[in-house]
Design an enzyme around this catalytic site. Structure first.
Site, PDB file in Angstrom:
ATOM      1  N   GLY D 149       0.876  -1.112  -0.044  1.00  0.00           N
ATOM      2  CA  GLY D 149      -0.043  -0.113  -0.043  1.00  0.00           C
ATOM      3  C   GLY D 149       0.852   1.283   0.049  1.00  0.00           C
ATOM      4  O   GLY D 149       1.957   1.291   0.409  1.00  0.00           O
ATOM      5  N   CYS D 150       0.296   2.419  -0.415  1.00  0.00           N
ATOM      6  CA  CYS D 150       1.034   3.709  -0.459  1.00  0.00           C
ATOM      7  C   CYS D 150       1.523   3.904   0.832  1.00  0.00           C
ATOM      8  O   CYS D 150       2.775   4.327   1.027  1.00  0.00           O
ATOM      9  CB  CYS D 150       0.153   4.597  -1.092  1.00  0.00           C
ATOM     10  SG  CYS D 150      -1.386   5.171  -0.353  1.00  0.00           S
ATOM     11  N   PHE D 151       0.718   4.183   1.957  1.00  0.00           N
ATOM     12  CA  PHE D 151       1.205   4.290   3.222  1.00  0.00           C
ATOM     13  C   PHE D 151       2.126   3.499   3.901  1.00  0.00           C
ATOM     14  O   PHE D 151       3.231   3.900   4.179  1.00  0.00           O
ATOM     15  CB  PHE D 151      -0.016   4.778   4.381  1.00  0.00           C
ATOM     16  CG  PHE D 151      -0.838   5.871   3.948  1.00  0.00           C
ATOM     17  CD1 PHE D 151      -0.246   7.117   4.111  1.00  0.00           C
ATOM     18  CD2 PHE D 151      -2.145   5.733   3.791  1.00  0.00           C
ATOM     19  CE1 PHE D 151      -1.343   8.376   3.850  1.00  0.00           C
ATOM     20  CE2 PHE D 151      -3.092   6.743   3.685  1.00  0.00           C
ATOM     21  CZ  PHE D 151      -2.594   8.242   3.611  1.00  0.00           C
ATOM     22  N   THR D 153       4.412   1.810   2.218  1.00  0.00           N
ATOM     23  CA  THR D 153       5.583   2.044   1.522  1.00  0.00           C
ATOM     24  C   THR D 153       6.456   2.994   2.457  1.00  0.00           C
ATOM     25  O   THR D 153       7.627   2.820   2.652  1.00  0.00           O
ATOM     26  CB  THR D 153       5.462   2.142   0.063  1.00  0.00           C
ATOM     27  OG1 THR D 153       4.818   1.173  -0.448  1.00  0.00           O
ATOM     28  CG2 THR D 153       6.639   2.490  -0.732  1.00  0.00           C
TER      29      THR D 153
END
Lengths: 346, 346, 346, 346
Positions: D149-151, D153
Site C-alpha cells: 500500500g502507499c502509506f 511503503t
C-alpha cells in the site's frame, strides 16, 4: 555525447533543462552557471535533483564555456544574454537563448516593450526564431536559435493554420491567455506570494505584456495584414500550464469539422501537436509535464467567430522542452529525442 | 422579524443564504427544505453551522410554507421552481428564485438553451429580473424576483455603462469568463473531482452556456442593437470567484480616464459596486466572501478596444448575497442590511 | 464608541483586526500604523478594503497614540512590541499584544527559543496570557493582555480538559500541527513562494518552533508534571487554517463517549468552542473565517492512546479574533460582540 | 519485448502503469482491461494519452490474458483480484497485484480491517510482499507479488533501519500521515469534491485505516516486539504525495548524525532511497512524479524522541512505480529500468 552548458541554472527554465538533459541519450550536462552561489551544488537550490546531479554552480567564463561545450543554453533575465551571446558565437559554439533578448527583430519595438536596450541588429538578424514546427530553414546550418516565449508558443501554434490560410479577419484577433504561477519565475514578489495568489484569479500587465510584439511579429510573417492583436494575460492559482483562448471573426462561413481537418492536415507530421476532435477541448493538465501543444478549434455560427484553445506546459513546450527540441534539430537528430515523455496526470 | 423559508438548503446557494440570514437583523430563518434527508439536521450536511443552526430539513409543503413564511427563497435545480413558485405566489407570499427558471422571458429561447420545458409565459412576464443595481421599478410592489445568474451578474454590471451610453460596437462583445469550482455546485461529477481539477485549467460548455441568452436579453433591454455576444466559460482551480474579462471595439476613440469617470458616476450611489482607478484591476480575492462587484476598465489605443474586468464572489453577489439585497429592497429596508461585510483576505 | 489603534496594520494579523473592528458595534478604528508607507492609504496595501477603510498609515507616536486611543493592538514582528508597550502602559492605555514578545514569562527560555533579547521581567509578570477561555481573573482589571500564538491556541484549548483532569501521561504528549501558509505572514520568502508551496507538503522548524515553550508553559500551569512535549509544524498548501493532531497515552482505560462528555461539560459556557460527537472530526474549513475552535476526541483501545483533533482559523481565533474577544472582555462587554459570524464554507 | 496486461486501467494506478510502461524499453503494453467501457479507447478516459496509447478497453478474459501476456498487473478495487489471480497463476503467468487483497497474511485480521472475505490462505502464503528494497528472496523465482500500500511503503521504508536495529521502543510508534487526494482514487465522493477539499485539511478513518495491520505485519517481521502502532491519515489539499511524520522513543540516547549514518549505510545500494543530511527534511514535491522515497531523520534530546519524515509520490513509489520496480526484478533486469526519471519540480 555532446556537451551542454546551462547559463541560468537556478531558475525554473534552467532546472527543467537540467531535468530533461539528464535523461537525454545524446547530450550530457557539462556545466551549470549562475550569477551567484558559485561553488555551491545545484541540488542545494533544487533538492529534487539530489543524488542525480552532482554539478556545482560556476561563474560564467565565456571563453572557457565556448571551448568546452558543444551547445550553450542561456536561460537568463532580460538583457543578460544580449551581452553574453556574441562571445559564445564568436567561438563558433551553438547557442539557444531562452530569454527574450533576441526574439524581436525590430530594435525600436523591443525597447518600447521591454524598456531596456536592444541587442545589436546584426545579431538580431542572425537569430533564428525557434518556433520549432514553423522554422522554414535547415537548422543544422545555424548556430543560434532564439527560443520563443511561452505565450507566443501557445498562441502562434494555435493560430498558424488560420492565419496562413487567411481564414480569419486579421484585425479581429483577441487572445485571452491564462498561465500558472511558475511563469513568473522563482523570484520573490507579491505576485507569487502563496497567500495572495492561492484561490485567487488575477489579470496582469494589461495591454502591456512584452509577448505582444512577439506574437504580432510572428503572425505578420505569415500574413502581413494581421494585427494589431489584443493580448491579455491572467495568473491562475496553479503551478504549471498555459491556456490561450483565442477569438477571431471568420472571413467566411465555415464549419468546425473543416477547421479540424485543416489543423490535422497542417500538423500531421508534427509529433508534439495534438488536435482535439469536434466538441472536445484540451485542459492544461492534458499536457502538464510534457512537450505537447494540444489544440481545440470550433466555429460558432451565431457570431461567425472561430475560437481556438491552445494549451502547453509553460516550462516545457513553452521553454526548456522546445529548447531541447530545437537542439535536437540543430544537432541533426530526431526532434523527439529525450522529450517524448507522456504528460503526468493527475 | 420577518420569516424566511429556504427551499434547496443543501446546495451551496442555500447554505450561503442560511449563513447570511443567520446574521440578518430583520429576517430570521423559519424553515429549510430539500428534496431528500427530511428530518435530518442541516448541520449534518454543513458541519460549519454546528451550534448555530438547529433547523432540520423538511419536505416542501407549498401551502404550509406560504402561510408561515413571509419570504421564500428557491435555490433549486432547473425545472423545480418552475412548478413550485405558482403555488407560493397564489398565496401571496414573496418569492425570490435563485434558479434559472424565470430569467429568460422568451420561452423558445429558454427551451433551446436549457433543454427543458419553460415556465408559463404569464409567470415569466410577472418575474422581475433582479439585477439589483439596474431594476427600474419600485420592488416593494412586486412579490416575485428572479435572481440573476452568477456570470450575467458580473457581465451585466460590467457592461451596463458602456452599452447604455453606446460607447461600444454592439456586435463586438467578447466575454471570457472564469469561475471557481463552487459554481458547479455540490453535486459529484468528474468536473468537480479534486484530482482532475486541482492545478488544472479548463474550458467548458463552449458556445453553449445557458447564461448566454440571459446576458443578451439583459444587454438588449439597454440597447437593441447589441449582440450576439461570444461568451465562454472556464473553470479555474479555486473555490470561489468569477472574473469576466470583456473585450469590445469602441465606437470612437476615447480615454481610460473618461471611461472610469463614466463608471464612477453611473455607480456612485451603489454601495456594492467599486470602480478601480486607472491602471489598477481587481482580483477575485478582492471581493471573496462579500457582496461587492469590483470593476476595472481600460482603453487600448493600439487596437481601439475597451476592456472591462469585473469580479464577484459567485456565491454571494452572484447568488445568495444579491438575493438578500433584493429581499431587503422588497421589504423596504436598506439594501445593505446584513450583507455589508468586508471581503475576507487572504 | 471606544477608539482602537492598530500597530502593524500592513500584516495579515493587522488586516484581520481592521476587518473585524470595522464591523464592531462598540469600537471604531482610530488609527493604523506601520513602520513604512506613512501617508499611504491602507487600501493600497489591501484592495479588498476599498471604499470601506479610509485610514492612511501613520508612524508610531507613542504619546499621541496613547492619549487618543482607548485600546492599542500591537501586531508587530518579534522585538518591536517589547520596546513600544511600556510607553503605552505608562499612559494608562489598554494594550493587547499579538506578537510573541510577552508570552513567555521566563526570560531565559524566551531568549533561547526566540534568539533575541526578552522584555523586562516586570512587564512579563504584568502581562495576562490571553487564552480567553482559560483566563482565571477578571480582565476588566488589567490593562495588558498578551495574545496567544496561533498553534498554542489550538493546542491548549484541545488539551486543557485532559491535562487538568490528569487523564493523560504528562510525558507522552506528541503534537503534529499543520498550518496554512498565511501563518508565515505577508513577507516574501521561498517558504511562501507559490510555485514551491502549491501542491507541496512541508515540515519546518523541526523541534525548534518558538511556540513549543509557550505550549509547555501553558500546560504546566494546569499540571506541573507535563512535558516536555514533542511539537512539530507542517505547512499545508492552503491559505488559512490550523489542525493540531495530538497523541497521548491515557493514564487509565477510558471511553470516547466519556471523553466527549468531559469536553462538552468543560466548555459548555464557551460559545466559541464546539465539540464533535463520537466518530466525527473537524476539518479546517469548518471554522475558516470564524472565531471557532472545533475539537474532536477519541480513545483507541488497541494502543491505549487518546487523540485530540483541534482546528482554528489561524488569523482569527489564532490571532485577531481572539484579540477582539479579549478586548471585549477587557471592556466589559459580551465576548461574542463583533466576532459571532459563521464560518465561510465552501 | 515482454507483454503486459493491465487490469483496472481506468483508475489512477492503472493510468500510471500505462504511462510508465509506455516508456519502458523491455516491456510493452499488450492489453488494458476494466469492468466497464469495453471497446472504448483508453484515451477517452485519459485525454493526456492522446496519440500515444491506441488500446481499447477490454473485458477480463482470464484464459486469454494469461496466455497472451507475460505479466499481469491487477490494479482493481478490494476483492476483485482475490478472485482473478488464481486463474492467472494457474496458467503460469506472472502477476503483480496492486490492490490490498494479498497484503495481509492473516485472514482474520484482513477481514476485520477490510470488512470483506479474505483470499485463500494458500494464495496469501504464496504472495511475496513487494516492498522492493526489503524483499529477502530472489524474486525471479516467484510468479506472484503483492505490491504494498502507499502509506505502508512510506512508513516501512522510513522505519526499517530503526526497527531492525532496535533503536526504538517498539510500543512507542506514532505515525501521522498526510496524503494528496489522488490517494482516494478517481471515484466520485464528497471526500474528493473540489470545493469541499480545496484549501481544507481533513483527518479521516481515524484509528480505522486498513493500512494499519499492513504496517504492523511488516514491522513485526523485522522485530516481534513492535506495536501496536498509532497510525492516522490526513487529506491535504494537493493532488499527489505522501508525507509520513513518525515519532518514536529512543531506546537509548543517540545523535542525529549517527542515525543519518545508519540510514545511509542501510540504503547505500538502493537507488530510489535518498537520505537527507542533518537539519534538512524532504517535502512531497521533492519526489513528485518519481519513484524516489526521500527520508529525513532527527533526534531530539529534550524528549528523547526520534522523528523520521518519509515522503513518496503515492501513485509511483506508492503504487505503479514500485510495481514496475518489482516487475523489473521478477524479469531479472535492472530495477531502475524505465523508472529512473527525475522528480518534476515545481
Amino acid at each position: 555525447m555532446r556537451k551542454a552548458a546551462i547559463i541560468g541554472a537556478t531558475g525554473y527554465g534552467g532546472a527543467e533543462l537540467v531535468r530533461i538533459l539528464h535523461q537525454h541519450p545524446h547530450v550530457s550536462i557539462h556545466s551549470v552557471h549562475a550569477s551567484t552561489l558559485h561553488g555551491e551544488p545545484l541540488v542545494k537550490s533544487f533538492p529534487h535533483m539530489q543524488e542525480l546531479i552532482n554539478h556545482r554552480l560556476e561563474a560564467v567564463n565565456v571563453e572557457k564555456i565556448s571551448q568546452e561545450a558543444d551547445i550553450i543554453f542561456t536561460a537568463t533575465p532580460s538583457g543578460v544574454a544580449r551581452d553574453l551571446v556574441p562571445g559564445f558565437l564568436k567561438n563558433g559554439t551553438k547557442v539557444i537563448d531562452l530569454s527574450g533578448d533576441f526574439r524581436i527583430t525590430n530594435q525600436e519595438i523591443y525597447e518600447q516593450w521591454y524598456g531596456i536596450k536592444a541587442a545589436d541588429q546584426a545579431l538580431l538578424n542572425q537569430a533564428v526564431y525557434g518556433l520549432t514546427e514553423w522554422i522554414d530553414m535547415d537548422v543544422t546550418e545555424t548556430n543560434f536559435i532564439s527560443n520563443p516565449g511561452c505565450f507566443p508558443t501557445a498562441v502562434l501554434l494555435g493560430l498558424a493554420p488560420l492565419v496562413k490560410q487567411q481564414k480569419i479577419d486579421g484585425g479581429s484577433i483577441i487572445i485571452d491567455a491564462k498561465t500558472g504561477v511558475s511563469g513568473s519565475g522563482k523570484g520573490l514578489s507579491q505576485v507569487t506570494h502563496f497567500s495572495g495568489t492561492n484561490d485567487n484569479f488575477k489579470i496582469y500587465k494589461v495591454n502591456q505584456h512584452q509577448h505582444t510584439p512577439e506574437i504580432e511579429q510572428g503572425l505578420k510573417k505569415w500574413h502581413p495584414h494581421v494585427g494589431p492583436v489584443t493580448f491579455s494575460t491572467h495568473l491562475a492559482p496553479m503551478t504549471r500550464g498555459i491556456m490561450a483562448t483565442m477569438y477571431m471573426t471568420a472571413t467566411e462561413k465555415t464549419a468546425t469539422e473543416d477547421l479540424i481537418e485543416l489543423y490535422q492536415s497542417v500538423y500531421e507530421n508534427d509529433p508534439f501537436i495534438r488536435i482535439h476532435s469536434n466538441g472536445s477541448f484540451p485542459t492544461t493538465k492534458d499536457v502538464s509535464g510534457s512537450n505537447f501543444c494540444d489544440i481545440g478549434v470550433t466555429y460558432d455560427e451565431r457570431t461567425n467567430r472561430i475560437m481556438v484553445i491552445s494549451v502547453i506546459d509553460n516550462l516545457i513546450k513553452g521553454a526548456s522542452g522546445q529548447a531541447v527540441q530545437n537542439m535536437n534539430k540543430m544537432l541533426g537528430i530526431d526532434e523527439k529525442t529525450g522529450i517524448d515523455f507522456m504528460p503526468v496526470f493527475p
